[in-house]
Design an enzyme around this catalytic site. Sequence first.
Site, PDB file in Angstrom:
ATOM      1  N   SER A 178       6.170  12.034  -2.058  1.00 27.29           N
ATOM      2  CA  SER A 178       6.573  11.202  -3.196  1.00 27.29           C
ATOM      3  C   SER A 178       7.942  11.576  -3.719  1.00 27.29           C
ATOM      4  O   SER A 178       8.578  10.780  -4.406  1.00 27.29           O
ATOM      5  CB  SER A 178       5.585  11.394  -4.347  1.00 27.29           C
TER       6      SER A 178
ATOM      7  N   HIS B 283       7.772   6.540   2.706  1.00 35.36           N
ATOM      8  CA  HIS B 283       7.047   6.631   1.435  1.00 35.36           C
ATOM      9  C   HIS B 283       6.334   5.316   1.121  1.00 35.36           C
ATOM     10  O   HIS B 283       6.955   4.350   0.661  1.00 35.36           O
ATOM     11  CB  HIS B 283       8.037   7.016   0.321  1.00 35.36           C
TER      12      HIS B 283
HETATM   13  N1  CAA Z   1      -7.383   0.103  -2.079  1.00 34.02           N
HETATM   14  C1  CAA Z   1      -7.249  -1.000  -1.324  1.00 34.02           C
HETATM   15  N2  CAA Z   1      -7.208  -2.243  -1.841  1.00 34.02           N
HETATM   16  C2  CAA Z   1      -7.339  -2.357  -3.172  1.00 34.02           C
HETATM   17  C3  CAA Z   1      -7.492  -1.251  -4.027  1.00 34.02           C
HETATM   18  C4  CAA Z   1      -7.515   0.031  -3.418  1.00 34.02           C
HETATM   19  N3  CAA Z   1      -7.634   1.157  -4.143  1.00 34.02           N
HETATM   20  N4  CAA Z   1      -7.598  -1.689  -5.299  1.00 34.02           N
HETATM   21  C5  CAA Z   1      -7.506  -3.034  -5.246  1.00 34.02           C
HETATM   22  N5  CAA Z   1      -7.343  -3.431  -3.977  1.00 34.02           N
HETATM   23  C6  CAA Z   1      -7.171  -4.817  -3.498  1.00 34.02           C
HETATM   24  C7  CAA Z   1      -8.416  -5.656  -3.746  1.00 34.02           C
HETATM   25  O1  CAA Z   1      -9.332  -5.536  -2.674  1.00 34.02           O
HETATM   26  C8  CAA Z   1      -7.817  -7.053  -3.828  1.00 34.02           C
HETATM   27  O2  CAA Z   1      -7.560  -7.516  -2.519  1.00 34.02           O
HETATM   28  P1  CAA Z   1      -7.651  -9.090  -2.153  1.00 34.02           P
HETATM   29  O3  CAA Z   1      -6.649  -9.793  -3.019  1.00 34.02           O
HETATM   30  O4  CAA Z   1      -7.321  -9.128  -0.705  1.00 34.02           O
HETATM   31  O5  CAA Z   1      -9.042  -9.495  -2.473  1.00 34.02           O
HETATM   32  C9  CAA Z   1      -6.448  -6.823  -4.493  1.00 34.02           C
HETATM   33  O6  CAA Z   1      -6.148  -5.430  -4.288  1.00 34.02           O
HETATM   34  C10 CAA Z   1      -6.472  -7.116  -5.980  1.00 34.02           C
HETATM   35  O7  CAA Z   1      -7.513  -6.320  -6.532  1.00 34.02           O
HETATM   36  P2  CAA Z   1      -8.298  -6.655  -7.869  1.00 34.02           P
HETATM   37  O8  CAA Z   1      -8.320  -8.147  -8.069  1.00 34.02           O
HETATM   38  O9  CAA Z   1      -9.607  -5.939  -7.837  1.00 34.02           O
HETATM   39  O10 CAA Z   1      -7.489  -5.907  -8.979  1.00 34.02           O
HETATM   40  P3  CAA Z   1      -6.092  -6.171  -9.612  1.00 34.02           P
HETATM   41  O11 CAA Z   1      -5.669  -7.604  -9.527  1.00 34.02           O
HETATM   42  O12 CAA Z   1      -6.200  -5.530 -10.920  1.00 34.02           O
HETATM   43  O13 CAA Z   1      -5.085  -5.349  -8.690  1.00 34.02           O
HETATM   44  C11 CAA Z   1      -3.890  -3.395  -8.174  1.00 34.02           C
HETATM   45  C12 CAA Z   1      -5.271  -4.011  -8.402  1.00 34.02           C
HETATM   46  C13 CAA Z   1      -3.229  -4.073  -6.982  1.00 34.02           C
HETATM   47  C14 CAA Z   1      -4.130  -1.935  -7.852  1.00 34.02           C
HETATM   48  C15 CAA Z   1      -3.015  -3.608  -9.453  1.00 34.02           C
HETATM   49  O14 CAA Z   1      -3.700  -3.107 -10.572  1.00 34.02           O
HETATM   50  C16 CAA Z   1      -1.652  -2.925  -9.369  1.00 34.02           C
HETATM   51  O15 CAA Z   1      -0.733  -3.456  -8.759  1.00 34.02           O
HETATM   52  N6  CAA Z   1      -1.537  -1.753 -10.016  1.00 34.02           N
HETATM   53  C17 CAA Z   1      -0.270  -0.972  -9.988  1.00 34.02           C
HETATM   54  C18 CAA Z   1      -0.154  -0.262  -8.672  1.00 34.02           C
HETATM   55  C19 CAA Z   1       1.099   0.535  -8.581  1.00 34.02           C
HETATM   56  O16 CAA Z   1       1.952   0.551  -9.454  1.00 34.02           O
HETATM   57  N7  CAA Z   1       1.239   1.242  -7.465  1.00 34.02           N
HETATM   58  C20 CAA Z   1       2.334   2.162  -7.245  1.00 34.02           C
HETATM   59  C21 CAA Z   1       1.915   3.537  -7.684  1.00 34.02           C
HETATM   60  S1  CAA Z   1       3.241   4.689  -7.524  1.00 34.02           S
HETATM   61  C22 CAA Z   1       3.207   5.123  -5.905  1.00 34.02           C
HETATM   62  O17 CAA Z   1       2.392   4.703  -5.134  1.00 34.02           O
HETATM   63  C23 CAA Z   1       4.254   6.100  -5.465  1.00 34.02           C
HETATM   64  C24 CAA Z   1       3.981   7.515  -5.664  1.00 34.02           C
HETATM   65  O18 CAA Z   1       4.579   8.304  -4.911  1.00 34.02           O
HETATM   66  C25 CAA Z   1       3.131   8.055  -6.727  1.00 34.02           C
HETATM   67  P1  NAD Z   2      -5.121  13.349  -1.938  1.00 36.28           P
HETATM   68  O1  NAD Z   2      -5.348  14.546  -2.770  1.00 36.28           O
HETATM   69  O2  NAD Z   2      -5.930  12.118  -2.173  1.00 36.28           O
HETATM   70  O3  NAD Z   2      -5.298  13.724  -0.379  1.00 36.28           O
HETATM   71  C1  NAD Z   2      -4.665  14.788   0.255  1.00 36.28           C
HETATM   72  C2  NAD Z   2      -5.482  15.136   1.489  1.00 36.28           C
HETATM   73  O4  NAD Z   2      -4.741  16.060   2.286  1.00 36.28           O
HETATM   74  C3  NAD Z   2      -6.820  15.825   1.162  1.00 36.28           C
HETATM   75  O5  NAD Z   2      -7.861  15.120   1.804  1.00 36.28           O
HETATM   76  C4  NAD Z   2      -6.680  17.241   1.724  1.00 36.28           C
HETATM   77  O6  NAD Z   2      -7.879  17.749   2.257  1.00 36.28           O
HETATM   78  C5  NAD Z   2      -5.645  17.004   2.825  1.00 36.28           C
HETATM   79  N1  NAD Z   2      -4.904  18.203   3.197  1.00 36.28           N
HETATM   80  C6  NAD Z   2      -4.350  19.123   2.384  1.00 36.28           C
HETATM   81  N2  NAD Z   2      -3.732  20.078   3.106  1.00 36.28           N
HETATM   82  C7  NAD Z   2      -3.885  19.734   4.421  1.00 36.28           C
HETATM   83  C8  NAD Z   2      -3.487  20.322   5.659  1.00 36.28           C
HETATM   84  N3  NAD Z   2      -2.791  21.462   5.657  1.00 36.28           N
HETATM   85  N4  NAD Z   2      -3.817  19.693   6.818  1.00 36.28           N
HETATM   86  C9  NAD Z   2      -4.537  18.536   6.801  1.00 36.28           C
HETATM   87  N5  NAD Z   2      -4.963  17.950   5.649  1.00 36.28           N
HETATM   88  C10 NAD Z   2      -4.629  18.543   4.484  1.00 36.28           C
HETATM   89  O7  NAD Z   2      -3.566  13.027  -2.058  1.00 36.28           O
HETATM   90  P2  NAD Z   2      -2.817  11.606  -1.936  1.00 36.28           P
HETATM   91  O8  NAD Z   2      -2.806  10.961  -3.257  1.00 36.28           O
HETATM   92  O9  NAD Z   2      -3.337  10.894  -0.744  1.00 36.28           O
HETATM   93  O10 NAD Z   2      -1.320  12.122  -1.674  1.00 36.28           O
HETATM   94  C11 NAD Z   2      -0.918  12.589  -0.410  1.00 36.28           C
HETATM   95  C12 NAD Z   2       0.600  12.564  -0.310  1.00 36.28           C
HETATM   96  O11 NAD Z   2       1.072  11.223  -0.535  1.00 36.28           O
HETATM   97  C13 NAD Z   2       1.327  13.449  -1.333  1.00 36.28           C
HETATM   98  O12 NAD Z   2       2.492  13.951  -0.745  1.00 36.28           O
HETATM   99  C14 NAD Z   2       1.669  12.450  -2.431  1.00 36.28           C
HETATM  100  O13 NAD Z   2       2.763  12.856  -3.203  1.00 36.28           O
HETATM  101  C15 NAD Z   2       2.002  11.224  -1.606  1.00 36.28           C
HETATM  102  N6  NAD Z   2       1.878   9.942  -2.314  1.00 36.28           N
HETATM  103  C16 NAD Z   2       0.864   9.783  -3.206  1.00 36.28           C
HETATM  104  C17 NAD Z   2       0.748   8.538  -3.853  1.00 36.28           C
HETATM  105  C18 NAD Z   2      -0.348   8.310  -4.837  1.00 36.28           C
HETATM  106  O14 NAD Z   2      -0.294   7.326  -5.583  1.00 36.28           O
HETATM  107  N7  NAD Z   2      -1.377   9.134  -4.877  1.00 36.28           N
HETATM  108  C19 NAD Z   2       1.650   7.514  -3.568  1.00 36.28           C
HETATM  109  C20 NAD Z   2       2.649   7.723  -2.617  1.00 36.28           C
HETATM  110  C21 NAD Z   2       2.761   8.964  -1.999  1.00 36.28           C
END
Ligand code: CAA
Ligand code: NAD
Length: 284
Positions: free
Chosen positions: A119, A140
């Site tokens: 991330s 990513h």
């Molecule tokens: N896994 C897979 N599919 C999922 C899901 C999940 N966890 N949650 C929801 N879905 C799918 C549903 O199956 C549904 O699919 P269809 O349209 O094909 O039926 C679709 O998403 C819409 O779902 P819902 O109608 O149940 O729910 P919603 O309209 O509230 O949408 C959401 C759910 C898409 C998650 C929406 O709430 C959303 O966009 N949230 C924000 C997500 C976001 O910001 N993501 C980025 C996070 S940051 C990141 O990822 C980077 C990082 O490094 C941290």
């Molecule tokens: P998570 O905690 O759901 O899963 C991590 C998995 O990695 C666990 O199942 C753990 O058992 C496994 N693991 C840890 N060490 C390991 C090793 N040495 N060998 C094999 N498996 C190992 O975490 P996540 O949310 O899936 O995040 C995973 C990566 O993706 C991180 O780098 C995170 O920053 C990145 N990421 C996360 C998100 C998010 O929304 N959660 C979005 C984009 C990117």
Amino acid sequence: MEMNTIMVVGAGQMGAGIAQVCAQSGFNVLLNDMNENALEKGLSGIEKRLLRAVEKGKLTDQEKSDALERINGSTALEDAKTCDVVIEAIVEKIDVKTKVFQTLDEHAPPHAILATNTSALPITEIAAVTQRPEQVIGMHFMNPVPVMKLVEIIRGLQTSDETYAAIDQLTHALSKTPVEVNDSPGFVSNRVLMPMINEAIYTVYEGVATPEDVDTVMKLGMNHPMGPLTLADFIGLDTCLYIMEVLHDGFGDSKYRPCPLLRKYVHAGWLGKKSGRGFFQYED
Ligand code: CAA
Ligand code: NAD
């Protein structure tokens, strides 16, 4: 470059999502986790989501079976020997990731590309522990992977143009949209998103509003699909903390200091949806 087999390391929420999308796009997938329970959970989650897609009429039963047949489980990083691309999605800690990359580098065939779904961590630093830094790259994905269209592609200092082109092509093959981003803490996505989430946590910490009300403000006031605290729980509070630490260390700017409440929750094991409790509580 020919790509047939993709290994996904880490079967958590991101790794399982990446494996699902790769299999649905016709690639053979090896889903790896060091923890057997996590691997089983990742595989059963994929099956459940594909089944739901069939029930909704978005996928045929045959497409579901074909996708599942293309996925195999693994608990040994040595299995990288059969792969053309490895996508790592394990915990967001540099020392753990570099160790895994050293092992992958030993076992993956010389032509294989090693990608990380980090991330926020520096791609250049991860690449530097391998003997093939020109074949290491950031890929990513966003959560939930099957739904979100974006993939940030991040070049390390030594990433070659050939590696970039191959990963750009793979991203299109997965029906995702690539955006090229330079290697900088948090890239674009988390440099913009995570300080907003951290600030939302500060408003709770300082008693400005309840978690419910903070989320309502951002959902109804800014049209966000999820409030920032629900989103933090969804991402994982551990991951949010590690990203803030990367921003804080990487820029040396106090504006990125992680909120103490975030730290406290992570220390308590309140990691959000995946542990059943974060800013909100989850039944399953
Ligand atoms: N896994 C897979 N599919 C999922 C899901 C999940 N966890 N949650 C929801 N879905 C799918 C549903 O199956 C549904 O699919 P269809 O349209 O094909 O039926 C679709 O998403 C819409 O779902 P819902 O109608 O149940 O729910 P919603 O309209 O509230 O949408 C959401 C759910 C898409 C998650 C929406 O709430 C959303 O966009 N949230 C924000 C997500 C976001 O910001 N993501 C980025 C996070 S940051 C990141 O990822 C980077 C990082 O490094 C941290
Ligand atoms: P998570 O905690 O759901 O899963 C991590 C998995 O990695 C666990 O199942 C753990 O058992 C496994 N693991 C840890 N060490 C390991 C090793 N040495 N060998 C094999 N498996 C190992 O975490 P996540 O949310 O899936 O995040 C995973 C990566 O993706 C991180 O780098 C995170 O920053 C990145 N990421 C996360 C998100 C998010 O929304 N959660 C979005 C984009 C990117």
